[in-house]
Design an enzyme around this catalytic site. Structure first.
Site, PDB file in Angstrom:
ATOM      1  N   ASP A 167      53.409  34.718  32.772  1.00  0.00           N
ATOM      2  CA  ASP A 167      53.500  35.879  31.882  1.00  0.00           C
ATOM      3  C   ASP A 167      52.485  36.958  32.270  1.00  0.00           C
ATOM      4  OD1 ASP A 167      51.207  34.531  31.171  1.00  0.00           O
ATOM      5  OD2 ASP A 167      51.749  34.239  29.068  1.00  0.00           O
TER       6      ASP A 167
ATOM      7  N   CYS B 214      31.292  30.858  51.871  1.00  0.00           N
ATOM      8  CA  CYS B 214      32.632  31.446  51.745  1.00  0.00           C
ATOM      9  C   CYS B 214      33.578  30.886  52.790  1.00  0.00           C
ATOM     10  CB  CYS B 214      32.569  32.964  51.898  1.00  0.00           C
ATOM     11  SG  CYS B 214      31.526  33.790  50.691  1.00  0.00           S
TER      12      CYS B 214
END
Length: 219
Positions: free
Chosen positions: A133, A45
């Site tokens: 959108d 990570c």
């Protein structure tokens, strides 16, 4: 979980940049990458967030915001960020705190094979790309042991942005500026009007003229 084409949840969350409401944070006309991580202070990570920080300016130039998530709290995120920045540019994007796994459950990001010390499942390495959108355009799920390829994430964002504006699709291993494919719903006459540089129709044994290559119309 959430399916491609669905409106991404307008969730509220606590982050390293304060409380956010996702759609307000995203703004209209922008794109977003939300990527989750199993846990703070973990090796893979750390390399991933470091690479994200290094590429932040490049994504910003593409009108893309980044936001990360893991199951640890904000204080943990802020401490971990100092480690990341030892090996990368400054981490300027928010990291969401999801200690109760509320978002991880809602978005289908839990990895049943990876658990914390308390036995609770951790998030997998999810990537969600959200369009202007607010709809989900792409999702990828990786296990905890496999780090993501951020060059590939950049490539697919470029493809998504291009194909949202132009009536083309991008073929295998496409790179920005490379040849694209005319979408099947366009007739040859329509394609001639839309693509002044023309297109190359490949002959195939079936006789069907569906393999039509055209130069990248954005170049």
């Amino acid at each position: 979980g959430i399916n491609l084409g669905e409106v991404f949840p307008n969730f509220e969350a606590n982050t390293t940049a304060g409380n956010i409401k996702f759609h307000d944070w995203l703004d209209k006309n922008g794109w977003a990458i939300l990527f989750s991580h199993p846990a703070d202070y973990t090796p893979v990570c750390t390399t991933e967030l470091g690479e994200a920080a290094n590429m932040a300016d490049k994504f910003a130039a593409m009108n893309v915001k980044m936001i990360a998530l893991s199951c640890d709290d904000v204080d943990s995120h802020k401490g971990w960020t100092k480690d990341i920045e030892k090996f990368s540019k400054k981490v300027d994007f928010p990291i969401i705190a999801d200690p109760k796994r509320d978002l991880a459950v809602k978005l289908g990001m839990l990895d049943p094979d990876e658990k914390d010390a308390a036995g609770l499942p951790l998030t997998c390495r999810a990537v969600f790309i959200i369009g202007p959108d607010y709809k989900l355009k792409l999702s990828m799920l990786y296990p905890a042991t496999t780090g993501r390829n951020f060059d590939e994430i950049e490539r697919v964002v470029l493809s998504l942005q291009l194909t949202a504006e132009k009536k083309v699709a991008t073929p295998v291993n496409w790179q920005s500026g490379g040849k694209c494919m005319v979408i099947p719903s366009l007739s040859d006459d329509q394609a001639k009007e839309l693509f002044p540089k023309g297109f190359d129709k490949k002959e195939v044994p079936s006789g069907k003229g569906y393999l039509r290559f055209t130069p990248d119309p954005s170049v």
